[in-house]
Design a protein around this motif. Structure first.
Motif, mmCIF file in Angstrom:
data_model
loop_
_atom_site.group_PDB
_atom_site.id
_atom_site.type_symbol
_atom_site.label_atom_id
_atom_site.label_comp_id
_atom_site.label_asym_id
_atom_site.label_seq_id
_atom_site.Cartn_x
_atom_site.Cartn_y
_atom_site.Cartn_z
ATOM 1 N N THR A 85 0.835 -1.200 0.000
ATOM 2 C CA THR A 85 0.000 0.000 0.000
ATOM 3 C C THR A 85 0.871 1.252 0.000
ATOM 4 O O THR A 85 1.769 1.392 0.826
ATOM 5 C CB THR A 85 -0.914 0.030 1.239
ATOM 6 O OG1 THR A 85 -1.701 -1.161 1.259
ATOM 7 C CG2 THR A 85 -1.831 1.251 1.219
ATOM 8 N N THR A 86 0.599 2.169 -0.929
ATOM 9 C CA THR A 86 1.328 3.434 -0.965
ATOM 10 C C THR A 86 0.663 4.443 -0.042
ATOM 11 O O THR A 86 -0.518 4.309 0.310
ATOM 12 C CB THR A 86 1.369 4.013 -2.390
ATOM 13 O OG1 THR A 86 0.017 4.331 -2.800
ATOM 14 C CG2 THR A 86 1.969 3.019 -3.378
ATOM 15 N N GLU A 96 -0.139 7.471 -0.811
ATOM 16 C CA GLU A 96 -1.202 8.145 -1.571
ATOM 17 C C GLU A 96 -2.505 7.349 -1.519
ATOM 18 O O GLU A 96 -3.579 7.903 -1.258
ATOM 19 C CB GLU A 96 -0.785 8.345 -3.035
ATOM 20 C CG GLU A 96 0.459 9.196 -3.237
ATOM 21 C CD GLU A 96 1.700 8.363 -3.433
ATOM 22 O OE1 GLU A 96 2.553 8.771 -4.242
ATOM 23 O OE2 GLU A 96 1.828 7.305 -2.775
ATOM 24 N N ALA A 97 -2.398 6.031 -1.767
ATOM 25 C CA ALA A 97 -3.597 5.194 -1.783
ATOM 26 C C ALA A 97 -4.221 5.095 -0.390
ATOM 27 O O ALA A 97 -5.450 5.113 -0.239
ATOM 28 C CB ALA A 97 -3.240 3.796 -2.291
ATOM 29 N N TYR A 98 -3.378 5.026 0.625
ATOM 30 C CA TYR A 98 -3.878 4.904 1.997
ATOM 31 C C TYR A 98 -4.664 6.146 2.406
ATOM 32 O O TYR A 98 -5.777 6.051 2.941
ATOM 33 C CB TYR A 98 -2.707 4.681 2.944
ATOM 34 C CG TYR A 98 -3.112 4.511 4.392
ATOM 35 C CD1 TYR A 98 -3.587 3.296 4.863
ATOM 36 C CD2 TYR A 98 -3.027 5.581 5.285
ATOM 37 C CE1 TYR A 98 -3.970 3.140 6.190
ATOM 38 C CE2 TYR A 98 -3.411 5.431 6.608
ATOM 39 C CZ TYR A 98 -3.880 4.207 7.055
ATOM 40 O OH TYR A 98 -4.269 4.067 8.367
ATOM 41 N N GLN A 136 -5.943 8.432 0.395
ATOM 42 C CA GLN A 136 -7.108 8.593 -0.476
ATOM 43 C C GLN A 136 -8.281 7.770 0.043
ATOM 44 O O GLN A 136 -9.421 8.259 0.090
ATOM 45 C CB GLN A 136 -6.759 8.168 -1.900
ATOM 46 C CG GLN A 136 -7.911 8.385 -2.891
ATOM 47 C CD GLN A 136 -7.518 8.026 -4.312
ATOM 48 O OE1 GLN A 136 -6.542 7.317 -4.551
ATOM 49 N NE2 GLN A 136 -8.266 8.507 -5.281
ATOM 50 N N GLU A 137 -8.000 6.537 0.455
ATOM 51 C CA GLU A 137 -9.058 5.681 0.990
ATOM 52 C C GLU A 137 -9.595 6.247 2.305
ATOM 53 O O GLU A 137 -10.808 6.275 2.522
ATOM 54 C CB GLU A 137 -8.498 4.273 1.206
ATOM 55 C CG GLU A 137 -9.550 3.212 1.515
ATOM 56 C CD GLU A 137 -9.969 3.178 2.984
ATOM 57 O OE1 GLU A 137 -11.113 2.789 3.279
ATOM 58 O OE2 GLU A 137 -9.142 3.575 3.837
#
Length: 322
Positions: free
Chosen positions: A286-287, A289-291, A293-294
């Motif tokens: 998990t990056t 950014e993705a973390y 964003q979620e």
């Protein structure tokens, strides 16, 4: 294989327990309070009451145990000091593991611990690594430097609540990793012979500085951060004051660690060989950014739903008034 997880109620420990159960391991958790650990029992883990700071409780907990994943550490709010938990407690646990004939021991240290011997937690981790290596146990040492979960309270929530975000010193970039991903490495180590008697960094896809994280939070939340810079001298003064009081010892030791983050020196390490040895696909990590964003997507959706509900109630009250 019967796996004992120590520190299973913590942010990292619970993810390790979840992953190990999903992988089919027979999981036993050493807990101080079975009531607070009830969720682990609901997941399918066996709970055994004990405390690494009470060595007499360890032999019964280790009966029939094949492997240990040790994710315990002192918290700033604990009544026990870092030395009592992270040194005395760990020494007792390692000695008990040797006596019980435990075949594998997975230990969590901190990245670059040997470079900051003046920081109590870092020095204790370094000494524990050496003690474990000399114990005769078949160990694996994993060295993270920070968890994505910790950034929520540090950055995301203050920005959402329009509160100050505190930044200290030159803010060292850190390669934060999701605790779920760290858990993958811990559980995988149990079945990969190449990890035996080895030490590995376990860090995220890249190192992020404080201001980079703040800007990312601003973009994801659509809100502007109120940044307050805390001079390093003030941090040292607060640390010195808290060290005068027994209740402040853990806080003072944590503030010492905060100085590491304020040096400006990156906490990061290459991971290509680590992924290869463990057989884990780096694309599954998990990056940041993705973390975020979620997280912000979920929170902002909930806030919008609450605002809609409030508007409906307000409208209903107006109709009743007329």
């Amino acid at each position: 294989m019967t796996l004992l997880i120590v520190g299973a109620t913590g942010t990292l420990g619970r993810q390790i327990a979840r992953k190990a159960l999903d992988e089919g391991y027979q999981v036993r958790c050493l807990v101080r309070s079975p009531r607070k650990a009830a969720f682990l029992k609901e997941w399918g883990a066996e709970l055994v009451q004990g405390n690494i700071c009470k060595p007499e409780t360890l032999p019964p907990a280790l009966e029939g145990v094949t492997a240990i994943i040790d994710a315990a550490t002192a918290r700033a709010t604990d009544s026990l000091s870092i030395k009592q938990v992270d040194w005395d407690g760990k020494v007792a646990l390692i000695q008990a593991a040797v006596a019980a004939g435990v075949k594998r021991y997975i230990f969590f240290s901190i990245l670059d611990a040997e470079k900051y011997t003046h920081v109590p937690l870092m020095e204790i981790k370094r000494c524990t690594e050496l003690f474990l290596a000399e114990s005769g146990l078949n160990y694996t040492i994993l060295r993270p430097c920070g968890f994505l979960q910790g950034l929520i309270g540090q950055y995301a929530i203050p920005i959402l609540d329009n509160q100050a975000v505190w930044v200290t010193g030159d803010t060292s970039p850190m390669a934060y990793m999701d605790t779920q991903d760290v858990a993958k490495f811990a559980v995988r180590a149990l079945s990969v012979p190449e990890t035996e008697k080895q030490t590995f960094p376990v860090v995220g896809t890249r190192a992020w500085g404080a201001y980079e994280i703040i800007r990312l939070c601003e973009r994801q939340s659509g809100r502007e951060a109120k940044v307050t810079r805390l001079p390093l001298g003030v941090l040292r003064t607060v640390r010195g004051i808290t060290r005068f009081f027994e209740w402040g010892w853990n806080i003072a030791d944590r503030l010492s660690f905060a100085e590491v983050i304020a040096t400006g020196k990156p906490l990061d390490a290459p991971m290509d060989d680590v992924y290869r040895v463990f057989g884990i696909d780096p694309k599954e990590t998990t990056t940041l950014e993705a973390y975020l964003q979620e997280y912000f997507g979920r929170i902002l959706k909930k806030l919008k739903e609450l605002d809609t509900e409030k508007a409906k109630k307000k409208k209903s009250k107006r109709k009743l008034t007329f």
